[in-house]
Design an enzyme around this catalytic site. Structure first.
Site, PDB file in Angstrom:
ATOM      1  CB  CYS A 166     -10.039  -4.141  14.063  1.00 16.12           C
ATOM      2  SG  CYS A 166      -9.761  -3.799  12.339  1.00 16.12           S
TER       3      CYS A 166
ATOM      4  CD  GLU B 124      -2.261   0.167  -4.066  1.00 15.72           C
ATOM      5  OE1 GLU B 124      -3.210   0.745  -4.619  1.00 15.72           O
ATOM      6  OE2 GLU B 124      -2.413  -0.670  -3.150  1.00 15.72           O
TER       7      GLU B 124
ATOM      8  CB  CYS C 284      -7.234  -3.429   5.411  1.00 20.79           C
ATOM      9  SG  CYS C 284      -7.025  -1.856   6.190  1.00 20.79           S
TER      10      CYS C 284
ATOM     11  CD  GLU D 256     -10.123  -9.646  -7.994  1.00 22.90           C
ATOM     12  OE1 GLU D 256     -11.116  -9.644  -7.252  1.00 22.90           O
ATOM     13  OE2 GLU D 256     -10.002  -8.883  -8.970  1.00 22.90           O
TER      14      GLU D 256
ATOM     15  CE  LYS E 131     -10.882  -8.263   7.896  1.00 18.57           C
ATOM     16  NZ  LYS E 131      -9.994  -7.945   6.747  1.00 18.57           N
TER      17      LYS E 131
ATOM     18  CD  GLU F 258     -11.342  -9.301   3.463  1.00 15.24           C
ATOM     19  OE1 GLU F 258     -11.001  -9.813   4.545  1.00 15.24           O
ATOM     20  OE2 GLU F 258     -10.833  -8.266   3.028  1.00 15.24           O
TER      21      GLU F 258
ATOM     22  CD  GLU G 194      -3.250   0.503   2.035  1.00 14.01           C
ATOM     23  OE1 GLU G 194      -4.003  -0.451   1.750  1.00 14.01           O
ATOM     24  OE2 GLU G 194      -3.344   1.149   3.094  1.00 14.01           O
TER      25      GLU G 194
ATOM     26  CB  SER H  79      -5.272   0.668  -1.309  1.00 14.32           C
ATOM     27  OG  SER H  79      -4.420  -0.445  -1.264  1.00 14.32           O
TER      28      SER H  79
END
Ligand code: SF4
Ligand code: SF4
Ligand code: SF4
Ligand code: FES
Lengths: 585, 164
Positions: A513, A286, A304, A372, A363, A366, A283, A324
């Site tokens: 989190c 990037e 994230c 991907e 999560k 996710e 990141e 990102s």
């Protein structure tokens, strides 16, 4: 801030001095007196929906609600007498008459606020004829289970979803006896804008909204000798899981968690913090590409947090180019376990199962978010458990967690820097990225490590930094309800051809989190602060505090990925985003 | 301030499109708009609700909170057959609850595709207490009902049309 004015009252005869504007509930807390509550939550504005917090105030004809009534000078308050207790009992009996009372098989057994009160008030029989609405159970999100028959209509979830998170997936439908919490119209949650943040479940007093429990599936894998089952723990989990075992919030139990996971039977113990360091390598690179080399649009926005990603894909698809493309640490660890680790240890990836212990119900979503997430050729992460589920597994195993001596994580996906651990709190991803970006931009070996401007619980935080004469403007938002404010301003600036910020961090949950929807119950700002402090200390106690100095990360790039943003890195560690409909129906 | 997030809701159905394009609302009053929609379609179609959410810049969930709060609004098209049972105090004293239950049982016993055509509604006093208990079947008033007559009337309406 103006001078605070103090006023006086007595509670059960005890004199009490409180800041003007305090409610009776708050005043009572000051003298260590608990008035029962069901609808009021410290995070939320009081609505006075349930009526269990009634008290007696001398001179008032009716019994006012402690959560909504401000203290007035000279008030004489009684919090417990025979009539008050009887009214509270009646409130409970009425609720229980529309409740399935199925505690033994309920996800909130022993952590339910209603159950606790029913126990405290010695409710022993049904005083009213039972009436059950028999609403269907909504399992559509795959992360959360909504069993509205257990709903006591306190309204917390609706306020959380609408005000705190700004998602508006939940609403109050109908009225009176028939009121229910549901998405707009007769649709399931997965068809509504729900981003699976789980904040509703973290605030629900009962078992009406709980996480999907997948501990049984994990046990099955652990008992199957054909599989090599590895586990990763997210940054925040190390300072929260202790609460389930009587430790104060913020107690860092990293070593004990590694130890208990090993005893539960996992074959290798990894740390999501390691992958967070990898996320930062990608990141920050990037960012440099966009900031220095003009390759891509600014601001760069962190990605994230899966709830945030989902939110952006639904509500702000015009920001997709700002995102990102680096995957979240959970996914990076998964794909590396099934490629890099698998090759090094010579274990067939089809035999490797990756379990993650996460603060978060999103999560779970996710894991199958897009193709991907199968970059290894397999499902990169097999099962995501929340902190609460891990606690359940530990209790099932009978291991005395509190007494375990600390152990170490396994190489080659276990070492972490202070920057990795920072991912658990609001501002932490930005901080971690800035540490490494500074190094990339200035070559400085002694970069600035802590950025007080973007720490703390303010909803939107900003900083203007100076790296070698170049200004970098950053913003940090947490709690999705705060995001639109930032994005609208970015949009306006963009329309004028200006770059308002260069880098933005967003985490869906208030506090980041550590305040995730899958964390131990009882979240308040006090708890958030303590958990964050636990991570600050974990960061400070690391010898290595920057992701690019993590030796296992350096080794990963040397022997496998080559360099950040390499072709291989792109293939394994990056993802794409797509506009999604807000309502599927 | 709360913001809305909506994918621009293209109202695709031609009749709905014509209606929403022509919709003029005084002071941008949501309730008035909802009444106009309800009067025109007999219910609030979901597509139109999404259009209104965007027009008034409020979340769709808020629209549904309003629609479901007031008994007047429907979220589904009314069936071809509308059975309206009065459940005001007087009718209630005359066992209107039982009529209501009968209507529901009658509906459940129909073949599934027929069921969809029948809507059952409960209304508060309509001001004809002298005729209690009463019900409307497809707009026609049936006074002084008892179980037997009500059943006959229900069967008449539905079976007539079966033969047709
Ligand atoms: S929600 Fe609470 S009271 Fe209700 S069944 Fe579950 S544990 Fe029991
Ligand atoms: S689902 Fe839970 S939080 Fe929401 S209203 Fe019901 S009991 Fe309260
Ligand atoms: S998970 Fe989050 S978005 Fe979904 S209903 Fe709950 S609070 Fe709303
Ligand atoms: S806690 Fe005060 S009314 Fe519910």
């Amino acid at each position: 801030m103006g001078q605070e004015k103090y006023i006086h009252c007595t509670i059960n005869g005890i004199p009490c001095e409180v800041v003007e504007g305090s409610t009776i509930l708050e005043a009572a807390q000051q003298i260590y007196l608990k008035i029962p509550t069901l609808c009021k939550h410290p995070d939320l504005v009081a609505t006075g929906a349930c009526g269990i917090c009634i008290v007696r105030v001398k001179g008032m004809a009716s019994l006012p609600r402690a959560c909504t009534t401000p203290v007035e000078e000279g008030m004489e308050i009684i919090t417990h007498d025979e009539e008050i207790v009887n009214v509270r009992k009646t409130v409970l009996e009425l609720i229980l008459s529309t409740h399935p009372n199925s505690c033994l098989t309920c996800g909130r057994n022993q952590s339910c606020e209603l159950q606790q009160l029913a126990s405290d008030f010695a409710i022993r029989e049904s005083a009213f004829a039972p009436f059950l609405p028999n609403l269907p159970v909504d399992r559509s999100t795959g992360s959360l289970i909504f069993e509205f028959d257990k709903c006591i209509k306190c309204g917390r979830c609706v306020y959380v979803c609408q005000e705190m998170q700004g998602v508006w997936a939940l609403s109050f439908l109908n009225r009176g006896m028939n009121t229910r919490m549901a998405p707009a119209g007769d649709i399931e949650l997965a068809e509504a804008p729900c981003v699976r943040c789980g904040q509703c479940s973290a605030h629900c007093p009962t078992g009406a909204i709980i996480e999907l429990d997948e501990t049984a599936e994990v046990w099955q894998l652990l008992h199957n000798p054909d599989y090599h089952v590895v586990v990763q723990i997210a940054p925040s989990v190390r300072v929260t899981v202790g609460e389930e075992f009587g430790f104060p919030p913020g107690t860092n139990l990293t070593g004990q968690i590694y130890a208990v996971l090993r005893r539960l039977g996992f074959d290798a113990i990894f740390d999501t913090n390691f992958a967070a360091d990898v996320t930062i390598m990608e990141e920050a690179s990037e960012f440099v590409e966009r900031f220095v080399h003009d390759k891509g649009i600014l601001p760069l926005i962190t990605s994230c947090c899966p709830s945030w990603v989902d939110f952006m894909e639904k509500m702000y698809p015009d920001f997709i180019p700002h995102f990102s493309s680096t995957k979240s640490p959970q996914q990076i660890l998964g794909v590396l376990a099934k490629t890099y680790y698998s090759a090094k240890k010579n274990i067939d990836p089809s035999r490797i199962k990756v379990i993650s212990i996460m603060p978060c119900t999103a999560k779970k979503y996710e894991l199958t978010r897009s193709h991907e997430m199968y970059a290894s050729g397999y499902k990169d992460v097999d099962i995501a458990l929340t902190t609460r589920e891990l606690a359940r597994m530990i209790r099932q195993s009978g291991i005395d967690f509190a007494k375990l001596p600390p152990e170490k994580a396994d190489s080659i996906l276990g070492e972490y820097s202070g920057a990795g651990t920072a991912f658990g709190y609001t501002g932490g991803v930005m901080e971690a990225a800035l540490r490494t970006a500074q190094f990339f931009l200035t070559g400085s070996k002694m970069p600035r490590l802590e950025f007080a401007e973007i720490r703390g619980l303010k909803g939107v935080k900003e900083a203007s930094l100076n790296f070698n004469g170049k200004e970098i403007r950053v913003a940090v938002a947490h709690g999705l309800g705060h995001v639109s404010d930032v994005l609208e301003r970015v949009r306006e600036a963009k329309a004028r051809g200006e770059i308002l910020y260069h880098f933005i961090e967003v985490m869906a949950c208030p506090g980041g989190c550590i305040g995730g929807g899958g964390q131990p119950y009882g979240i308040t700002n006090e708890v958030r602060k303590k958990r964050i402090e636990g991570l600050y200390q974990d960061d400070r106690s690391q010898k290595v505090r920057c992701s690019h100095e993590n030796e296992e990360v350096q080794e990963l790039y040397r022997s496998f990925l080559e360099k950040p943003l390499s072709e291989k890195a792109h293939q394994l560690l990056h993802t794409t985003y797509h506009a999604r409909p807000i309502y599927r129906r | 301030m709360q913001r809305i997030y909506l994918n621009p809701a293209a109202v695709s159905h031609p009749e709905m499109k014509k209606f929403v394009d022509g919709l003029q609302v005084e002071n941008d009053n949501l309730i008035l708009a909802l009444h106009a929609v309800e009067n025109h379609f007999g219910y609030i179609p979901r597509e139109v609700a999404a259009f209104l959410a965007e027009r008034f810049r409020i979340p769709m969930a808020r629209i549904y909170e309003v629609i479901t709060f007031y008994h007047y609004f429907r979220t589904k098209p009314p069936g071809r057959h509308l059975i309206t049972v009065c459940n005001g105090t007087t009718c209630w004293l005359f066992q209107s609850e039982k009529l209501l239950q009968m209507a529901h049982e009658f509906k459940t016993n129909l073949p599934e595709e027929k069921q969809r055509e029948v809507s059952i509604e409960e209304v508060r006093c309509i001001g004809c207490c002298a005729l209690a208990p009463l019900a409307y079947i497809d707009g026609q008033l049936h006074p002084y009902l008892n179980a037997e007559i009500f059943q006959q009337e229900l069967e008449k309406v539905i079976s007539c049309e079966d033969k047709a």
